[in-house]
Design a protein around this motif. Sequence first.
Motif, PDB file in Angstrom:
ATOM      1  N   CYS A  16      49.414   3.949  95.381  1.00  0.00           N
ATOM      2  CA  CYS A  16      49.929   2.796  96.127  1.00  0.00           C
ATOM      3  C   CYS A  16      51.441   2.627  96.007  1.00  0.00           C
ATOM      4  O   CYS A  16      52.011   1.735  96.648  1.00  0.00           O
ATOM      5  N   GLN A  17      52.090   3.456  95.209  1.00  0.00           N
ATOM      6  CA  GLN A  17      53.544   3.411  95.022  1.00  0.00           C
ATOM      7  C   GLN A  17      54.016   2.054  94.512  1.00  0.00           C
ATOM      8  O   GLN A  17      55.100   1.584  94.856  1.00  0.00           O
ATOM      9  N   ASP A  18      53.193   1.379  93.694  1.00  0.00           N
ATOM     10  CA  ASP A  18      53.542   0.084  93.122  1.00  0.00           C
ATOM     11  C   ASP A  18      53.577   0.211  91.604  1.00  0.00           C
ATOM     12  O   ASP A  18      52.794   0.957  91.019  1.00  0.00           O
ATOM     13  N   ASN A  19      54.497  -0.547  90.975  1.00  0.00           N
ATOM     14  CA  ASN A  19      54.611  -0.458  89.517  1.00  0.00           C
ATOM     15  C   ASN A  19      54.054  -1.680  88.804  1.00  0.00           C
ATOM     16  O   ASN A  19      54.281  -1.878  87.612  1.00  0.00           O
ATOM     17  N   LYS A  20      53.327  -2.545  89.544  1.00  0.00           N
ATOM     18  CA  LYS A  20      52.752  -3.732  88.935  1.00  0.00           C
ATOM     19  C   LYS A  20      51.629  -3.333  87.976  1.00  0.00           C
ATOM     20  O   LYS A  20      50.849  -2.435  88.267  1.00  0.00           O
ATOM     21  N   SER A  21      51.585  -4.048  86.867  1.00  0.00           N
ATOM     22  CA  SER A  21      50.542  -3.787  85.876  1.00  0.00           C
ATOM     23  C   SER A  21      49.974  -5.106  85.393  1.00  0.00           C
ATOM     24  O   SER A  21      50.723  -6.027  85.041  1.00  0.00           O
ATOM     25  N   CYS A  22      48.661  -5.235  85.410  1.00  0.00           N
ATOM     26  CA  CYS A  22      47.976  -6.432  84.946  1.00  0.00           C
ATOM     27  C   CYS A  22      46.688  -5.998  84.255  1.00  0.00           C
ATOM     28  O   CYS A  22      46.309  -4.828  84.324  1.00  0.00           O
ATOM     29  N   PRO A  23      45.982  -6.929  83.599  1.00  0.00           N
ATOM     30  CA  PRO A  23      44.751  -6.534  82.886  1.00  0.00           C
ATOM     31  C   PRO A  23      43.749  -5.804  83.760  1.00  0.00           C
ATOM     32  O   PRO A  23      43.039  -4.916  83.288  1.00  0.00           O
ATOM     33  N   LYS A  24      43.656  -6.173  85.049  1.00  0.00           N
ATOM     34  CA  LYS A  24      42.704  -5.511  85.940  1.00  0.00           C
ATOM     35  C   LYS A  24      43.291  -4.265  86.598  1.00  0.00           C
ATOM     36  O   LYS A  24      42.556  -3.455  87.136  1.00  0.00           O
ATOM     37  N   GLN A  25      44.609  -4.162  86.590  1.00  0.00           N
ATOM     38  CA  GLN A  25      45.274  -3.042  87.246  1.00  0.00           C
ATOM     39  C   GLN A  25      46.277  -2.404  86.290  1.00  0.00           C
ATOM     40  O   GLN A  25      47.483  -2.374  86.557  1.00  0.00           O
ATOM     41  N   LYS A  26      45.789  -1.905  85.191  1.00  0.00           N
ATOM     42  CA  LYS A  26      46.659  -1.254  84.220  1.00  0.00           C
ATOM     43  C   LYS A  26      47.089   0.119  84.736  1.00  0.00           C
ATOM     44  O   LYS A  26      46.351   0.795  85.437  1.00  0.00           O
ATOM     45  N   LEU A  27      48.288   0.495  84.337  1.00  0.00           N
ATOM     46  CA  LEU A  27      48.783   1.829  84.681  1.00  0.00           C
ATOM     47  C   LEU A  27      48.437   2.808  83.552  1.00  0.00           C
ATOM     48  O   LEU A  27      48.524   2.461  82.371  1.00  0.00           O
ATOM     49  N   PHE A  28      48.059   4.004  83.935  1.00  0.00           N
ATOM     50  CA  PHE A  28      47.818   5.042  82.929  1.00  0.00           C
ATOM     51  C   PHE A  28      48.473   6.339  83.383  1.00  0.00           C
ATOM     52  O   PHE A  28      48.741   6.547  84.576  1.00  0.00           O
ATOM     53  N   PHE A  29      48.731   7.212  82.427  1.00  0.00           N
ATOM     54  CA  PHE A  29      49.440   8.471  82.686  1.00  0.00           C
ATOM     55  C   PHE A  29      48.458   9.633  82.586  1.00  0.00           C
ATOM     56  O   PHE A  29      47.739   9.778  81.594  1.00  0.00           O
ATOM     57  N   CYS A  30      48.401  10.463  83.625  1.00  0.00           N
ATOM     58  CA  CYS A  30      47.511  11.642  83.625  1.00  0.00           C
ATOM     59  C   CYS A  30      48.190  12.775  82.874  1.00  0.00           C
ATOM     60  O   CYS A  30      49.288  13.209  83.247  1.00  0.00           O
ATOM     61  N   ASP A  31      47.544  13.258  81.829  1.00  0.00           N
ATOM     62  CA  ASP A  31      48.124  14.324  81.009  1.00  0.00           C
ATOM     63  C   ASP A  31      48.094  15.688  81.681  1.00  0.00           C
ATOM     64  O   ASP A  31      48.643  16.654  81.133  1.00  0.00           O
ATOM     65  N   PHE A  32      47.464  15.789  82.849  1.00  0.00           N
ATOM     66  CA  PHE A  32      47.404  17.081  83.534  1.00  0.00           C
ATOM     67  C   PHE A  32      48.436  17.164  84.666  1.00  0.00           C
ATOM     68  O   PHE A  32      49.266  18.061  84.700  1.00  0.00           O
ATOM     69  N   CYS A  33      48.364  16.226  85.621  1.00  0.00           N
ATOM     70  CA  CYS A  33      49.292  16.277  86.760  1.00  0.00           C
ATOM     71  C   CYS A  33      50.600  15.546  86.488  1.00  0.00           C
ATOM     72  O   CYS A  33      51.537  15.618  87.291  1.00  0.00           O
ATOM     73  N   LYS A  34      50.679  14.768  85.376  1.00  0.00           N
ATOM     74  CA  LYS A  34      51.888  14.073  84.943  1.00  0.00           C
ATOM     75  C   LYS A  34      52.307  12.960  85.905  1.00  0.00           C
ATOM     76  O   LYS A  34      53.499  12.680  86.071  1.00  0.00           O
TER      77      LYS A  34
END
Length: 642
Positions: A16-34
Amino acid sequence: MATGNALISSKICHICQDNKSCPKQKLFFCDFCKFWYHTACNGKKSLITTFRGKTYCNSCFANNDIQKYNPFFEILKLHAESSESNFIFHDEPHESVETIELVSNILENCSSHTINTFNKTISCYKNKSKENVFSIQFLNLDGNQSNFDTFAAFKKCIFHEFSVIGLAETNTDPDIQHLYKLDNYHSIYQKCIEGKRKGSGIALYVNKNYNFSKIDDISILNIDIETLFVEINPKKEETVIVGVIYRPPNGSIESFNNNLEKIFSQIPENKRVYVMGDFNIDLFKDTRKSSSFEELFISNGFFPTVSIATHAKPNCKKSCIDNILTNCPNAVLSSYTINSDISHHRSIAIFTHLQSAQTTLNLADSARTAYDFCEDNLARLSRAIENSLFSSPSKPAHANDFESLISIIQEQINETCKTTKSNNSKRTVIHNPWITKGIIKSINRRDKLYKIWKKTVSNICKSGDPRKYEEYRKYRNNLAKTIKCQKKFYYENQFKQKVNNKKGTWKLINNLRGKVKSNLPTSFNINSEHVACKRTIAKKFNTYFSSIAKNLNSKTLTCETPSFEKYLPPPNNNSLYLENTDELEIMSIIKGFSNSKASDIPMVVLKYCAPVISGTISRLINECIATGAFPQILKVGTISPI
């Protein structure tokens, strides 16, 4: 995972190209595709998968072989992190710990390949394969009738001849197994379950370099399990048991485990065993079914060799339901899966080394003895025989020296005409001649198109680029039609060539129907040695048949019988007179022999060297006539390879 306000701008969801982070929409980092992702983006289900403490997006986890089955990984990790070396394995013997570490390494190094990358990877075995590499391949074919030709083409693209190939779900009974041949392999099929048209039938293809025999006691067939086991003799002092197993998905797991337990208990402990198959038990899942199966084979001393996904259907999770189990993990060199679109299953393979120091074949097999009777070699041979006969002060001049004459000729043949060449038997039949180099190139092209389309599959577009998929799908379907048309075209030409040949036509029809006589084996197991030299085989047969009467006479009860002289009429001393022969008569007889006449000495040699040996032969024959003594060597009937 990156942290800090300075890097917050880089935390942008790749979807979605958004950097918002909340309890229901946490951001995580994929260790494979980075890339960064929201755990649930645009109302979709969770996009995150965790494996061994690392996080992956679902697309990377599904399209790459990240997940691995290794029941010993965590315990070895805990053992390595523990300050006390014997904290975990304090009750286990040192050998058991080494075995666990070895099996864990095999499973961690198991890798997936395309045909091209597989050929590059196994190139290191090319020099070893003739010495002590024993390799196994397995595939659930999902029907011989629809997929065997594609599998034969797939096999030709692999630059390695496996020692044993196992197939499951062949849907083929033994009475028509001759319809499905592979070059340089003997096949053995298990019956299908009666009344079941699909989802039954297993087979083994054993390389013609090996002798094998079926083990009936552990080859069973019922609605819960299908097994087929053979004993193979790849070495003089070593035998290997290889089996293929198929468990129908609707069968009883309890009955399957009970049958498998009986099979393991009947296998001798000192035998090396490999059990390949489609067990229809997903080892990725921690369920009662998988746990009981795992406990069963490990408690019986068997270990898995394949750790990555072996089965995948569209829009379904990958599973590890095919495997190759062995009770000798220290012999395993490597394990692989090979991608193909023959069925929903991947082909799996392992390479092992044979522990015996002896080579697979004896001196007559790895480089088959052959002779080059060209004009120059025959001239050298003639001069060598002449020097041997007439430079020696003692010429062969009495009856018992026929053996000396034959010995001299054979010795000089070996000195002047002997050569070696690879063991390509004239009996080797090409069973799939319609699979041309062009078709093999097309298979490689199809695999490339599949790989190109697969790279477009992502979290944003789970079905990938539709144009690239359509290009791959059309090419795949056209290739399948091409293989069928090429096979049809090949047999149409064969029938046209035999229009006026009834015998040849019926032979071709019977070949298509599977009603063919089995070819003579190219090798035999003689005194626990693998022998492929035709002359050696012929001599062994000759020894066997010539000793039958002697062996029978030794077992026959002796009784008093009249002398044979009682049944003969009075002799007539003047009934026969033989004139001496001469060199010209011997030469004439030799020249009149057919070139195909069987003899220990090749007919081309006798004819070329007739002027040199005729005088000696005539003197020996005249001596026989004069003394009435017939040479013992000429009384023996021999079997010669033709």
